[in-house]
Design an enzyme around this catalytic site. Structure first.
Site, PDB file in Angstrom:
ATOM      1  N   SER A 190       0.882  -0.921  -0.244  1.00 29.25           N
ATOM      2  CA  SER A 190       0.190  -0.638  -0.087  1.00 29.25           C
ATOM      3  C   SER A 190       0.763   1.166   0.212  1.00 29.25           C
ATOM      4  O   SER A 190       1.884   1.039   0.637  1.00 29.25           O
ATOM      5  CB  SER A 190      -0.899  -0.188   0.464  1.00 29.25           C
ATOM      6  OG  SER A 190      -1.624   1.156   1.602  1.00 29.25           O
ATOM      7  N   TYR A 210      -2.487   0.036  10.289  1.00 32.03           N
ATOM      8  CA  TYR A 210      -2.589  -0.339   8.955  1.00 32.03           C
ATOM      9  C   TYR A 210      -1.590  -0.835   7.941  1.00 32.03           C
ATOM     10  O   TYR A 210      -0.366  -1.141   7.325  1.00 32.03           O
ATOM     11  CB  TYR A 210      -3.945  -0.130   7.939  1.00 32.03           C
ATOM     12  CG  TYR A 210      -4.187  -0.715   6.643  1.00 32.03           C
ATOM     13  CD1 TYR A 210      -4.056  -1.661   5.864  1.00 32.03           C
ATOM     14  CD2 TYR A 210      -3.505   0.378   5.624  1.00 32.03           C
ATOM     15  CE1 TYR A 210      -4.223  -1.804   4.977  1.00 32.03           C
ATOM     16  CE2 TYR A 210      -3.212   0.470   4.463  1.00 32.03           C
ATOM     17  CZ  TYR A 210      -4.004  -1.202   3.464  1.00 32.03           C
ATOM     18  OH  TYR A 210      -3.666  -1.728   2.326  1.00 32.03           O
TER      19      TYR A 210
END
Length: 325
Positions: free
Chosen positions: A130, A155
């Protein structure tokens, strides 16, 4: 080739599987736990679309990645040639509320996938990372060469861990590990927790929308078909060893401009509520695509104007069953 895709009922996983099946891939195996992070109806709809294909081409298993024994049973039965590991607990803000979900899904789940791949001698894994790993990086655009040692959300930390773990398995077991850092992926059948979806729904319903950092946000929005092509290029490019690639839209867009595009497509003006930036968010994302273009021939094609038009048209065509999501 038989490919196994984790997170097959998720936004990116579904879109990749649908594309591969449309192109008559010989054999595709999908796994997903169909969790309730957002309304499972959307995942079930995606899965229904995939199940329309021949059972000779597509098989699906509902499973949690942290269940090593059940995963191993699937691998021993299916014996895939390559893994595309897209399953993860998504969402920057939710990771601050429920960090345990990220530990189980993103960290333990990825470890299990890598361990099983080692055991069954699967030599190539393409896995999702990501743009969040860049954290509060002040250098624009974000390059794969940048230091990403200071994540600003749980995350992001799990995604960086996945990249580090992949390098270990490449180094120790000579496995080809290709990580893809996705930048703000959007489009039809997307995630309803993302801004473009929430804005569309609320503007259509005459509800107020919250705009963070008082509108001073820029995102490298990347349309789903460009992401799918990037994944396929990573699958089909040989001898990548261990490598990380940015997959972005190549044209960062101000949040206000994206809202204006949605307003234009709906023919409705938004009711706006400006708010401070949220914990874990960053004000700007922008991908340096030099490496991706050179090594995996990644070239995004869909502009934000075309992409938002496609999404809003899809939303309006399906609003009867989407309205409650």
């Amino acid at each position: 080739m038989k490919i196994l895709v984790t997170g097959a009922a998720g936004f990116i996983g579904y879109s990749l599987c649908k594309n591969l099946l449309d192109e008559n891939i010989e054999s595709l195996v999908g796994i997903d736990n169909l969790n309730s992070y957002y309304d499972p109806i959307l995942k079930e709809k995606r899965l229904d679309m995939l199940n329309k294909f021949s059972k000779n081409n597509f098989k699906f298993y509902k499973i949690d990645l942290d269940n090593f024994k059940e995963l191993e049973d699937i691998f021993s039965k299916e014996m895939p040639d390559l893994i595309v590991h897209l399953a993860a607990q998504a969402g920057v803000r939710y990771s601050l509320e429920n960090p345990w979900a990220y530990e189980y899904s993103n960290n333990i789940g990825t470890l299990n996938i890598f361990e099983i791949a080692k055991k069954y001698n699967i030599k190539k894994i393409v896995f999702a990372s990501s743009s969040s790993v860049y954290g509060g990086n002040q250098k624009i655009p974000f390059s794969e060469r940048d230091n990403v040692g200071k994540p600003v959300s749980i995350y992001a930390a799990t995604k960086k861990y996945n990249e580090l773990l992949a390098h270990v398995y490449h180094h120790l077991y000579d496995m080809e590990m290709v990580g893809l850092r996705f930048f703000t992926v959007y489009g039809e059948f997307g995630r309803p927790d993302m801004a473009y979806w929430k804005f569309t729904k609320k503007i259509l319903n005459g509800e107020q929308i919250d705009i963070y950092n008082f509108g001073d946000m820029n995102r490298d929005f990347t349309y789903i078909s460009d992401i799918v092509e990037g994944i396929k290029n990573a699958i089909n490019t040989p001898n990548l060893g261990y490598n990380i690639f940015n997959l972005g839209g190549d044209n960062p867009v101000n949040l206000e401009y994206m809202i204006n595009l949605i307003e234009k497509e709906l023919g409705i003006n938004a009711i706006k509520n400006y708010m401070p930036i949220q914990p874990g968010d960053v004000p700007v994302t922008m991908a340096d695509l030099e490496k991706s273009k050179k090594m995996i021939n990644y070239r995004p094609k869909v502009s934000i104007e075309e992409g938002i038009q496609k999404f809003v048209n899809w939303y309006l065509e399906n609003k009867q069953w989407l309205k409650d999501i």
